[in-house]
Design a protein around this motif. Structure first.
Motif, PDB file in Angstrom:
ATOM      1  N   PHE A 106       0.788  -1.237   0.000  1.00  0.00           N
ATOM      2  CA  PHE A 106       0.000   0.000   0.000  1.00  0.00           C
ATOM      3  C   PHE A 106       0.818   1.283   0.000  1.00  0.00           C
ATOM      4  CE2 PHE A 106      -2.700  -3.298   1.835  1.00  0.00           C
ATOM      5  CZ  PHE A 106      -3.853  -3.133   1.100  1.00  0.00           C
ATOM      6  N   CYS A 107       2.109   1.178   0.252  1.00  0.00           N
ATOM      7  CA  CYS A 107       2.910   2.392   0.448  1.00  0.00           C
ATOM      8  C   CYS A 107       4.004   2.498  -0.611  1.00  0.00           C
ATOM      9  CB  CYS A 107       3.553   2.366   1.838  1.00  0.00           C
ATOM     10  SG  CYS A 107       2.363   2.043   3.157  1.00  0.00           S
ATOM     11  N   ASP A 108       4.280   3.726  -1.011  1.00  0.00           N
ATOM     12  CA  ASP A 108       5.356   3.966  -1.980  1.00  0.00           C
ATOM     13  C   ASP A 108       6.699   3.757  -1.284  1.00  0.00           C
ATOM     14  OD1 ASP A 108       7.298   4.967  -3.671  1.00  0.00           O
ATOM     15  OD2 ASP A 108       6.143   6.752  -4.219  1.00  0.00           O
ATOM     16  N   PRO A 109       7.469   2.758  -1.706  1.00  0.00           N
ATOM     17  CA  PRO A 109       8.726   2.462  -1.003  1.00  0.00           C
ATOM     18  C   PRO A 109       9.746   3.601  -1.059  1.00  0.00           C
ATOM     19  CG  PRO A 109       8.485   1.081  -2.950  1.00  0.00           C
ATOM     20  CD  PRO A 109       7.212   1.832  -2.805  1.00  0.00           C
ATOM     21  N   ASP A 110       9.581   4.522  -2.017  1.00  0.00           N
ATOM     22  CA  ASP A 110      10.543   5.623  -2.145  1.00  0.00           C
ATOM     23  C   ASP A 110      10.178   6.850  -1.321  1.00  0.00           C
ATOM     24  OD1 ASP A 110      12.336   4.329  -3.928  1.00  0.00           O
ATOM     25  OD2 ASP A 110      10.871   4.612  -5.523  1.00  0.00           O
TER      26      ASP A 110
ATOM     27  N   GLY B 172      14.389   5.040  23.379  1.00  0.00           N
ATOM     28  CA  GLY B 172      14.258   6.165  24.296  1.00  0.00           C
ATOM     29  C   GLY B 172      13.735   7.365  23.537  1.00  0.00           C
ATOM     30  N   LYS B 173      14.439   8.468  23.616  1.00  0.00           N
ATOM     31  CA  LYS B 173      14.014   9.683  22.904  1.00  0.00           C
ATOM     32  C   LYS B 173      14.645   9.811  21.520  1.00  0.00           C
ATOM     33  CE  LYS B 173      12.958  12.461  27.007  1.00  0.00           C
ATOM     34  NZ  LYS B 173      11.623  11.846  27.057  1.00  0.00           N
ATOM     35  N   GLU B 174      15.530   8.872  21.182  1.00  0.00           N
ATOM     36  CA  GLU B 174      16.165   8.895  19.855  1.00  0.00           C
ATOM     37  C   GLU B 174      15.227   8.273  18.826  1.00  0.00           C
ATOM     38  OE1 GLU B 174      19.243  10.193  19.100  1.00  0.00           O
ATOM     39  OE2 GLU B 174      19.162  10.936  21.174  1.00  0.00           O
ATOM     40  N   VAL B 175      15.023   9.001  17.740  1.00  0.00           N
ATOM     41  CA  VAL B 175      14.159   8.488  16.675  1.00  0.00           C
ATOM     42  C   VAL B 175      14.962   8.392  15.381  1.00  0.00           C
ATOM     43  CG1 VAL B 175      12.087   8.901  15.295  1.00  0.00           C
ATOM     44  CG2 VAL B 175      12.088   9.470  17.728  1.00  0.00           C
ATOM     45  N   ARG B 176      14.857   7.252  14.737  1.00  0.00           N
ATOM     46  CA  ARG B 176      15.470   7.049  13.432  1.00  0.00           C
ATOM     47  C   ARG B 176      14.355   6.883  12.410  1.00  0.00           C
ATOM     48  NH1 ARG B 176      20.122   2.464  14.696  1.00  0.00           N
ATOM     49  NH2 ARG B 176      21.502   3.818  15.906  1.00  0.00           N
ATOM     50  N   SER B 177      14.607   7.346  11.197  1.00  0.00           N
ATOM     51  CA  SER B 177      13.603   7.130  10.159  1.00  0.00           C
ATOM     52  C   SER B 177      14.259   6.479   8.940  1.00  0.00           C
ATOM     53  CB  SER B 177      12.912   8.442   9.780  1.00  0.00           C
ATOM     54  OG  SER B 177      13.763   9.288   9.081  1.00  0.00           O
ATOM     55  N   TYR B 178      13.509   5.603   8.342  1.00  0.00           N
ATOM     56  CA  TYR B 178      13.980   4.853   7.178  1.00  0.00           C
ATOM     57  C   TYR B 178      12.914   4.913   6.096  1.00  0.00           C
ATOM     58  CZ  TYR B 178      17.095   2.683  10.621  1.00  0.00           C
ATOM     59  OH  TYR B 178      18.020   2.472  11.609  1.00  0.00           O
ATOM     60  N   LEU B 179      13.365   4.935   4.858  1.00  0.00           N
ATOM     61  CA  LEU B 179      12.432   4.744   3.762  1.00  0.00           C
ATOM     62  C   LEU B 179      12.087   3.259   3.697  1.00  0.00           C
ATOM     63  CD1 LEU B 179      14.023   6.925   0.948  1.00  0.00           C
ATOM     64  CD2 LEU B 179      11.818   7.318   2.070  1.00  0.00           C
ATOM     65  N   LEU B 180      10.865   2.964   3.304  1.00  0.00           N
ATOM     66  CA  LEU B 180      10.476   1.561   3.183  1.00  0.00           C
ATOM     67  C   LEU B 180      11.429   0.818   2.251  1.00  0.00           C
ATOM     68  CD1 LEU B 180       8.595  -0.790   3.733  1.00  0.00           C
ATOM     69  CD2 LEU B 180       7.057   0.114   1.968  1.00  0.00           C
ATOM     70  N   ARG B 181      11.913   1.499   1.199  1.00  0.00           N
ATOM     71  CA  ARG B 181      12.811   0.847   0.242  1.00  0.00           C
ATOM     72  C   ARG B 181      14.095   0.353   0.935  1.00  0.00           C
ATOM     73  NH1 ARG B 181      12.368  -0.348  -4.689  1.00  0.00           N
ATOM     74  NH2 ARG B 181      11.261   1.512  -5.314  1.00  0.00           N
ATOM     75  N   GLU B 182      14.544   1.096   1.970  1.00  0.00           N
ATOM     76  CA  GLU B 182      15.749   0.687   2.698  1.00  0.00           C
ATOM     77  C   GLU B 182      15.483  -0.579   3.520  1.00  0.00           C
ATOM     78  OE1 GLU B 182      18.138   4.194   4.447  1.00  0.00           O
ATOM     79  OE2 GLU B 182      16.031   4.826   4.529  1.00  0.00           O
TER      80      GLU B 182
END
Ligand SMILES: [Zn+2]
Length: 141
Positions: A102-106, A115-125
């Motif tokens: 359902f989601c665009d991987p790019d 904890g308070k650290e947030v990382r974000s990734y593209l679905l493609r990764e």
């Protein structure tokens, strides 16, 4: 981190309270942001027979999909055994495949926290060379 990402992660952490995890004690919450601005949350649901267990990410996605949503921007995932999310809880392979449907991987972002650290990734990764509708149509050449 943008305020929107911070808010989404806070909703994921709050959604852990809806988790049913009597066997593992590993409570996970997810908050899914739709492109129309609406947000769906979910908690993991375990089962004594194990295989019916459903992850928080899929609970949130299925709630949204079942209500007609099809366009998503991001999902925040927070989990762990303790009260605090003291380790990055990244989505399992099955959830990544459902996101891929359902989601665009790019462009679709997956947010995880420690904890308070947030990382974000593209679905493609997180799911390179994932299987899509294109594969069924012979258009993935
Ligand atoms: Zn999963």
């Amino acid at each position: 981190m943008s305020l929107q990402k911070k808010n989404l992660m806070e909703l994921a952490q709050k959604a852990r309270e809806t988790s049913y995890a009597p066997y593992s004690g590993y409570q996970v919450g997810a908050a899914l942001l739709c492109k129309d601005g609406s947000i769906y949350t979910g908690g993991n649901i375990e089962n004594a027979a194990f295989s019916p267990t459903v992850c928080a990410e899929r609970v949130a996605l299925f709630k949204a999909i079942n209500e007609g949503k099809r366009n998503f921007s991001a999902i925040a995932v927070a989990g762990g055994k303790g009260k605090d999310c003291d380790e990055y809880c990244t989505p399992c392979g099955v959830c990544r495949q459902v996101m891929q449907e359902f989601c665009d991987p790019d462009t679709f972002l997956v947010l995880v926290c420690q904890g308070k650290e947030v990382r974000s990734y593209l679905l493609r990764e997180l799911l390179p060379l994932g299987f899509r509708q294109n594969n069924l149509e012979g258009k993935n050449k």
